[in-house]
Design a protein around this motif. Structure first.
Motif, PDB file in Angstrom:
ATOM      1  N   GLN A   1       0.654  -1.168  -0.045  1.00 32.09           N
ATOM      2  CA  GLN A   1       0.015  -0.135  -0.010  1.00 32.09           C
ATOM      3  C   GLN A   1       1.035   1.321  -0.076  1.00 32.09           C
ATOM      4  O   GLN A   1       0.304   2.444   0.254  1.00 32.09           O
ATOM      5  N   SER A   2       2.160   1.097  -0.517  1.00 35.18           N
ATOM      6  CA  SER A   2       3.085   2.218  -0.513  1.00 35.18           C
ATOM      7  C   SER A   2       2.727   3.485  -1.291  1.00 35.18           C
ATOM      8  O   SER A   2       3.083   4.547  -1.160  1.00 35.18           O
ATOM      9  N   ASP A   3       1.764   3.130  -2.335  1.00 40.52           N
ATOM     10  CA  ASP A   3       1.445   3.957  -3.395  1.00 40.52           C
ATOM     11  C   ASP A   3       0.149   4.682  -2.940  1.00 40.52           C
ATOM     12  O   ASP A   3      -0.392   5.687  -3.643  1.00 40.52           O
ATOM     13  N   ILE A   4      -0.484   4.477  -1.637  1.00 38.22           N
ATOM     14  CA  ILE A   4      -1.805   4.942  -1.208  1.00 38.22           C
ATOM     15  C   ILE A   4      -1.508   6.227  -0.417  1.00 38.22           C
ATOM     16  O   ILE A   4      -0.453   6.362   0.512  1.00 38.22           O
ATOM     17  N   ASP A   5      -2.209   7.289  -1.005  1.00 40.68           N
ATOM     18  CA  ASP A   5      -2.010   8.758  -0.247  1.00 40.68           C
ATOM     19  C   ASP A   5      -3.001   9.094   0.524  1.00 40.68           C
ATOM     20  O   ASP A   5      -4.209   9.184   0.021  1.00 40.68           O
ATOM     21  N   LEU A   6      -2.846   8.985   1.784  1.00 36.54           N
ATOM     22  CA  LEU A   6      -3.929   9.115   2.731  1.00 36.54           C
ATOM     23  C   LEU A   6      -4.638  10.522   2.815  1.00 36.54           C
ATOM     24  O   LEU A   6      -5.792  10.812   3.414  1.00 36.54           O
ATOM     25  N   ASN A   7      -3.902  11.433   2.275  1.00 37.19           N
ATOM     26  CA  ASN A   7      -4.084  12.814   2.313  1.00 37.19           C
ATOM     27  C   ASN A   7      -5.040  13.401   1.079  1.00 37.19           C
ATOM     28  O   ASN A   7      -5.447  14.402   1.052  1.00 37.19           O
ATOM     29  N   GLN A   8      -5.145  12.151   0.048  1.00 31.70           N
ATOM     30  CA  GLN A   8      -6.001  12.463  -1.010  1.00 31.70           C
ATOM     31  C   GLN A   8      -7.517  12.793  -0.665  1.00 31.70           C
ATOM     32  O   GLN A   8      -7.980  12.158   0.123  1.00 31.70           O
ATOM     33  N   VAL A   9      -7.946  14.120  -1.361  1.00 32.21           N
ATOM     34  CA  VAL A   9      -9.161  14.428  -1.171  1.00 32.21           C
ATOM     35  C   VAL A   9     -10.181  13.624  -2.075  1.00 32.21           C
ATOM     36  O   VAL A   9      -9.985  13.699  -3.201  1.00 32.21           O
ATOM     37  N   LEU A  10     -11.175  12.958  -1.329  1.00 29.68           N
ATOM     38  CA  LEU A  10     -12.217  12.300  -2.131  1.00 29.68           C
ATOM     39  C   LEU A  10     -13.348  13.197  -2.701  1.00 29.68           C
ATOM     40  O   LEU A  10     -13.520  14.163  -2.187  1.00 29.68           O
ATOM     41  N   GLU A  11     -14.151  12.487  -3.592  1.00 31.53           N
ATOM     42  CA  GLU A  11     -15.370  13.202  -4.309  1.00 31.53           C
ATOM     43  C   GLU A  11     -16.144  13.723  -3.062  1.00 31.53           C
ATOM     44  O   GLU A  11     -16.825  14.706  -3.153  1.00 31.53           O
ATOM     45  N   CYS A  12     -16.289  12.946  -1.776  1.00 28.47           N
ATOM     46  CA  CYS A  12     -17.051  13.367  -0.816  1.00 28.47           C
ATOM     47  C   CYS A  12     -16.763  14.587   0.148  1.00 28.47           C
ATOM     48  O   CYS A  12     -17.385  15.081   1.052  1.00 28.47           O
ATOM     49  N   GLY A  13     -15.503  15.092  -0.307  1.00 30.38           N
ATOM     50  CA  GLY A  13     -14.733  16.159   0.505  1.00 30.38           C
ATOM     51  C   GLY A  13     -14.061  15.796   1.799  1.00 30.38           C
ATOM     52  O   GLY A  13     -13.297  16.592   2.068  1.00 30.38           O
ATOM     53  N   LEU A  14     -13.921  14.434   2.098  1.00 31.77           N
ATOM     54  CA  LEU A  14     -12.923  14.083   2.961  1.00 31.77           C
ATOM     55  C   LEU A  14     -11.691  13.437   2.491  1.00 31.77           C
ATOM     56  O   LEU A  14     -11.854  12.932   1.419  1.00 31.77           O
ATOM     57  N   THR A  15     -10.658  13.171   3.260  1.00 30.17           N
ATOM     58  CA  THR A  15      -9.594  12.547   2.760  1.00 30.17           C
ATOM     59  C   THR A  15      -9.717  10.992   3.067  1.00 30.17           C
ATOM     60  O   THR A  15     -10.634  10.608   3.754  1.00 30.17           O
ATOM     61  N   LEU A  16      -8.876  10.471   2.264  1.00 32.97           N
ATOM     62  CA  LEU A  16      -8.987   8.938   2.456  1.00 32.97           C
ATOM     63  C   LEU A  16      -9.005   8.531   3.804  1.00 32.97           C
ATOM     64  O   LEU A  16      -9.414   7.354   4.297  1.00 32.97           O
ATOM     65  N   ALA A  17      -7.780   8.996   4.614  1.00 35.61           N
ATOM     66  CA  ALA A  17      -7.673   8.769   6.089  1.00 35.61           C
ATOM     67  C   ALA A  17      -8.862   8.913   6.811  1.00 35.61           C
ATOM     68  O   ALA A  17      -9.178   8.088   7.687  1.00 35.61           O
ATOM     69  N   GLN A  18      -9.493   9.856   6.531  1.00 29.58           N
ATOM     70  CA  GLN A  18     -10.857  10.447   7.428  1.00 29.58           C
ATOM     71  C   GLN A  18     -12.004   9.258   6.784  1.00 29.58           C
ATOM     72  O   GLN A  18     -12.459   8.785   7.748  1.00 29.58           O
ATOM     73  N   VAL A  19     -12.041   8.926   5.774  1.00 28.71           N
ATOM     74  CA  VAL A  19     -13.092   7.859   5.376  1.00 28.71           C
ATOM     75  C   VAL A  19     -12.661   6.598   6.100  1.00 28.71           C
ATOM     76  O   VAL A  19     -13.523   6.008   6.651  1.00 28.71           O
ATOM     77  N   GLU A  20     -11.401   6.449   6.058  1.00 26.34           N
ATOM     78  CA  GLU A  20     -11.140   4.958   6.595  1.00 26.34           C
ATOM     79  C   GLU A  20     -11.371   4.989   8.251  1.00 26.34           C
ATOM     80  O   GLU A  20     -11.846   4.021   8.609  1.00 26.34           O
ATOM     81  N   GLU A  21     -11.136   6.285   8.814  1.00 29.83           N
ATOM     82  CA  GLU A  21     -11.208   6.116  10.187  1.00 29.83           C
ATOM     83  C   GLU A  21     -12.973   6.029  10.706  1.00 29.83           C
ATOM     84  O   GLU A  21     -13.336   5.441  11.368  1.00 29.83           O
ATOM     85  N   LEU A  22     -13.695   6.761   9.843  1.00 26.55           N
ATOM     86  CA  LEU A  22     -15.151   6.786   9.812  1.00 26.55           C
ATOM     87  C   LEU A  22     -15.690   5.152   9.810  1.00 26.55           C
ATOM     88  O   LEU A  22     -16.488   4.732  10.507  1.00 26.55           O
ATOM     89  N   GLN A  23     -14.886   4.413   8.640  1.00 25.79           N
ATOM     90  CA  GLN A  23     -15.479   3.147   8.501  1.00 25.79           C
ATOM     91  C   GLN A  23     -14.871   2.230   9.416  1.00 25.79           C
ATOM     92  O   GLN A  23     -15.290   0.957   9.800  1.00 25.79           O
ATOM     93  N   THR A  24     -14.029   2.535  10.431  1.00 27.36           N
ATOM     94  CA  THR A  24     -13.331   1.582  11.137  1.00 27.36           C
ATOM     95  C   THR A  24     -13.442   1.922  12.776  1.00 27.36           C
ATOM     96  O   THR A  24     -12.727   1.266  13.492  1.00 27.36           O
ATOM     97  N   ARG A  25     -14.479   2.736  13.137  1.00 28.06           N
ATOM     98  CA  ARG A  25     -14.820   2.853  14.401  1.00 28.06           C
ATOM     99  C   ARG A  25     -16.277   3.184  14.587  1.00 28.06           C
ATOM    100  O   ARG A  25     -17.170   3.275  13.473  1.00 28.06           O
TER     101      ARG A  25
END
Length: 147
Positions: free
Chosen positions: A62-86
Motif C-alpha cells: 500500500q506504499s502508493d496510497i496517499d492518505l491525504n488524497q481528497v475524495l469526491e465526498c470532501g474527506l480525505t482517504l484517512a478520514q473515510v477510513e477512520e469513519l469506517q473502522t470505528r
C-alpha cells in the motif's frame, strides 16, 4: 484549505496515532495504512497489519496510497477510513449530514422506470402485499413489477 472541502475537513480532524515504539522491521515488513480484503481468504483486515489475520497471507503493498488524497465526498482517504473502522458518535452528525449532501444520489433515468412491467391485479394472481407500501393488493389494482 479554502472551499467546501476545507470546511468539511476542518469539522472532522483526524488524529492519526503515530506510535514511535513500533518498528516495521519488527513486524516483518511495512504495515497497511487502510483496511484491506485478503485475496486468498477474503477476510476484511484492519489497517495496521502486514499479514491476513485469518490465513496469515501477506498484505498487499500500500506504499502508493496517499492518505491525504481528497475524495469526491470532501474527506480525505484517512478520514473515510477512520469513519469506517470505528463506532459513529453523536459528534459525527454534522459531518454525516454534509457527506449526505455531497454524495450524488443514485437515481434511475425516466426511460428505465418506464421499462418496468405494469400490470393489473386479477383474482388469478396470488395474494401478495405491495413491497413498497405493504398494503394488500386488491382485484383491479394497477401495480409495477420490480426487477
Amino acid at each position: 484549505q479554502d472551499g467546501p472541502t476545507g470546511t468539511l475537513q476542518s469539522r472532522f480532524a483526524v488524529q492519526m496515532g503515530e506510535d514511535e515504539d513500533i518498528d516495521e522491521e519488527d513486524l516483518g515488513g511495512p504495515v497497511t495504512t487502510v483496511s484491506w480484503v485478503c485475496e486468498v481468504c477474503t477476510f476484511n483486515n484492519a489497517p495496521g497489519t502486514n499479514y491476513c489475520q485469518m490465513c496469515e497471507s501477506d498484505a498487499p503493498d500500500q506504499s502508493d496510497i496517499d492518505l491525504n488524497q481528497v475524495l469526491e465526498c470532501g474527506l480525505t482517504l484517512a478520514q473515510v477510513e477512520e469513519l469506517q473502522t470505528r463506532d459513529i458518535s453523536p459528534e459525527d452528525y454534522q459531518v454525516l449530514l454534509e457527506l449526505d449532501e455531497r454524495v450524488p444520489k443514485k437515481t434511475l433515468a425516466k426511460e428505465d422506470v418506464d421499462a418496468f412491467v405494469r400490470a393489473t391485479f386479477t383474482a388469478a394472481d396470488p395474494a401478495v402485499d405491495c413491497g413498497i407500501c405493504l398494503c394488500d393488493l386488491e382485484v383491479g389494482d394497477d401495480f409495477v413489477r420490480l426487477p
